[in-house]
Each structure stands twice: as C-alpha cells, then as structure tokens.
Design an enzyme around this catalytic site. Structure first.
Site, mmCIF file in Angstrom:
data_model
loop_
_atom_site.group_PDB
_atom_site.id
_atom_site.type_symbol
_atom_site.label_atom_id
_atom_site.label_comp_id
_atom_site.label_asym_id
_atom_site.label_seq_id
_atom_site.Cartn_x
_atom_site.Cartn_y
_atom_site.Cartn_z
ATOM 1 N N ASP A 38 88.476 -6.092 39.850
ATOM 2 C CA ASP A 38 89.187 -6.137 41.126
ATOM 3 C C ASP A 38 88.245 -5.991 42.313
ATOM 4 O O ASP A 38 88.595 -6.337 43.440
ATOM 5 C CB ASP A 38 90.271 -5.059 41.186
ATOM 6 C CG ASP A 38 89.721 -3.666 40.931
ATOM 7 O OD1 ASP A 38 89.032 -3.124 41.810
ATOM 8 O OD2 ASP A 38 89.982 -3.122 39.845
ATOM 9 N N GLU A 79 81.823 -8.104 34.041
ATOM 10 C CA GLU A 79 83.277 -8.166 33.859
ATOM 11 C C GLU A 79 83.575 -9.248 32.832
ATOM 12 O O GLU A 79 83.097 -10.378 32.959
ATOM 13 C CB GLU A 79 83.959 -8.474 35.190
ATOM 14 C CG GLU A 79 85.412 -8.928 35.093
ATOM 15 C CD GLU A 79 86.342 -7.895 34.464
ATOM 16 O OE1 GLU A 79 87.082 -8.261 33.525
ATOM 17 O OE2 GLU A 79 86.313 -6.729 34.913
ATOM 18 N N ASP A 101 80.436 -9.488 28.113
ATOM 19 C CA ASP A 101 80.921 -8.300 27.417
ATOM 20 C C ASP A 101 80.006 -7.118 27.763
ATOM 21 O O ASP A 101 78.809 -7.140 27.465
ATOM 22 C CB ASP A 101 80.922 -8.572 25.918
ATOM 23 C CG ASP A 101 81.437 -7.408 25.094
ATOM 24 O OD1 ASP A 101 81.736 -6.339 25.675
ATOM 25 O OD2 ASP A 101 81.543 -7.558 23.871
ATOM 26 N N GLY A 102 80.561 -6.085 28.377
ATOM 27 C CA GLY A 102 79.767 -4.927 28.763
ATOM 28 C C GLY A 102 79.172 -4.194 27.578
ATOM 29 O O GLY A 102 78.072 -3.628 27.672
ATOM 30 N N ASP A 116 84.189 1.198 34.605
ATOM 31 C CA ASP A 116 85.484 1.058 35.283
ATOM 32 C C ASP A 116 86.401 0.287 34.349
ATOM 33 O O ASP A 116 86.720 -0.877 34.574
ATOM 34 C CB ASP A 116 85.272 0.328 36.609
ATOM 35 C CG ASP A 116 86.549 0.257 37.451
ATOM 36 O OD1 ASP A 116 87.603 0.694 36.963
ATOM 37 O OD2 ASP A 116 86.481 -0.247 38.584
ATOM 38 N N SER A 117 86.814 0.940 33.285
ATOM 39 C CA SER A 117 87.510 0.254 32.198
ATOM 40 C C SER A 117 89.019 0.432 32.280
ATOM 41 O O SER A 117 89.515 1.437 32.788
ATOM 42 C CB SER A 117 87.034 0.800 30.853
ATOM 43 O OG SER A 117 87.262 2.194 30.779
ATOM 44 N N PRO A 130 90.750 -5.660 25.030
ATOM 45 C CA PRO A 130 89.315 -5.888 25.176
ATOM 46 C C PRO A 130 88.521 -4.654 25.580
ATOM 47 O O PRO A 130 87.290 -4.666 25.537
ATOM 48 C CB PRO A 130 89.241 -6.957 26.278
ATOM 49 C CG PRO A 130 90.521 -6.828 27.034
ATOM 50 C CD PRO A 130 91.546 -6.421 26.013
#
Length: 276
Positions: A86, A106, A137-138, A155-156, A162
C-alpha cells in the site's frame, strides 16, 4: 439499499463497515484485492476480505512499524521493507534523510497498482528516487542477500496465504544473516488478544537468534482488538537506550520520542506473552 463490508476477525468475531462505493475488486495470482469507500474510515484496502489499511487510522501502524527501528539504529543507510504494498511504510521511511536506499519487496503487483490509483496519500513515497520496488518473494530475497541491510521491516498481512512464510523460523534466521553486523529487524506481530500463541512463538524464536528482542505496541482501531504488537530484534542497539534528544524532527500524527519509549511499557498481560 445499504452495502456493508464484513471481516471475520476470528471465527467468533466480526467487524462491519458501511460502504458508500466499491472502488475496486480483483483477483491477483495470490489473493483477492478490494478497495471500498466506507462511511467511517474512508477508502479501505482489504486482502482476502481482511482489512489491511484505511485512510483514517493508517498512520498509527505505519509510523510505529518504521520510526521506532529507524530511530533506534544510529545510521540506517540501507533499509529493506518486505510487504506493505500500500506504500504507507515507504512513505514514512523516506522521511529519514540518513536513509540512502530503500528496497521494497512486495509479492503482489496488483496491490502496488491499486495503491497508486486509490491511495495516493500512502503511495507517494514510491516516487522517491531512493526507493527500488521489487515484485518478488520476500522470503527468497532475504535468503539471497546476506550482510546487506541495516534495518529490515516486515509489513506482512496475517499469517495466512502468501504471508505464512514471513512468520517461520527459517525466515527469521535468514533475516539475521541479511542484516549487517549491527542491524535490526522490526516486524508486525499481530493482536495480543487473539494471536497469543503466535506472539509467544515468534518472540521465543527471535530470542534464540538475536541478543536483544523487545515487543512494543500501539492502538489501531480497525485491527482485531484494537491493540497491535510489533517486535524489534536487534544485533546491537536497544530502543530504550537511545538518546531521544537526537531524534530527527518528523511530521507525524502518532509517533513521537515520548511514544517511542512508552510503547515498550507492556501491560502485565502483554508481558506474560513474551516471558511465559
């Protein structure tokens, strides 16, 4: 006819908000993405029918996730943000002039696109030249980038879909290795009222990896129970030992030097979650 959006916050608890207009609804490869214009909270982002952020109270979460860690580390030049498509966390990170590079990983391009279109107040930080956005993919990113970052922020979403891997033991070990020798991690760690087991497990795991682990909290009205926790895990720096007189002057709505310190004062019930 009235239209309402309802989130099942637990199997026995729901929150509903009255909707003026459905601004967007789509299905990405990872999740359902929706934006509602609500009466009480303005524009609201939901992923898989779970509230992620909204215009009215977003600043509490984004300011606490970012400024506590950035003011604890004395020289956070390179920062990794995992999740937070966001844009609210990026917006807060780039308020710090000493940050030279922000890598924002992200997994879902649709979330980024929706933020740019419907949440310009949050996504404004994407335009900062210090920000690099990677749609990736973090979990994989931290595994592949060792000894790289001063501060890593997670910040999940909730630990479903996912985001499950962002709460795993192996992930936190890889985060430790991705941090420089004096680096630190800040992660959102869910509700102290409804995610007690998760908080206890994450805290115990981090204590086995990092020499210093502290939980702090804030109040986010649209999140389950209102109270919301964050966890700072550090290789060196203690958030309670910093000189608050040296904090940079930031334009914020919630965070302040006084809030920085008081956020670590845990009610006895919260304290039990991290001490057993």
């Amino acid at each position: 006819m009235e239209v309402w959006f309802t989130e099942d916050q637990t199997k026995d608890l729901r929150i509903s908000v009255r909707v003026k207009e459905v601004l967007f609804s789509g299905q990405s490869p990872f999740q359902k993405v929706a934006v509602y214009d609500t009466v009480e909270f303005g524009r609201l982002l939901a992923l898989d029918n779970i509230i992620q952020t909204n215009i009215r109270d977003e600043y509490v979460y984004h300011e606490m996730l970012t400024h506590v860690g950035l003011n604890t580390h004395p020289n956070p030049k390179k920062v990794l943000l995992i999740g937070g498509g966001d844009g609210g966390s990026v917006r807060e990170i780039v308020k710090h002039d000493n940050v030279e590079k922000v890598v924002h990983v992200e997994i879902d391009q649709m979330v980024i696109d929706v933020a740019k279109k419907f949440f310009p107040e949050l996504s404004v930080g994407f335009n900062d030249p210090r920000v690099e956005i990677l749609v990736d993919d973090g979990v994989k990113h931290v595994k592949e980038n060792k000894n790289t970052y001063d501060v890593i922020m997670v910040d999940s979403p909730d630990p479903i879909g996912p985001a499950v891997g962002l709460y795993g033991d192996d992930f936190y070990r890889n985060v430790h290795e991705a941090l420089r020798e004096d680096g630190l991690l800040v992660a959102q760690t869910e509700s102290p009222h409804f995610n007690r087991d998760l908080i206890a497990r994450v805290h115990a795991t981090l204590k086995n990896i990092f020499p210093l682990v502290r939980m702090f909290w804030a109040v986010v009205p649209t999140y389950p129970g209102g109270a919301w926790t964050f966890t700072l895990a550090s290789k060196k720096y203690d958030p309670l030992a910093v000189d608050m007189d040296k904090f940079p002057a930031l334009k914020t709505k919630w965070y302040s030097p006084e809030i920085h310190r008081s956020a670590f004062v845990l009610p006895p019930y919260f304290q039990e979650l991290v001490t057993g």
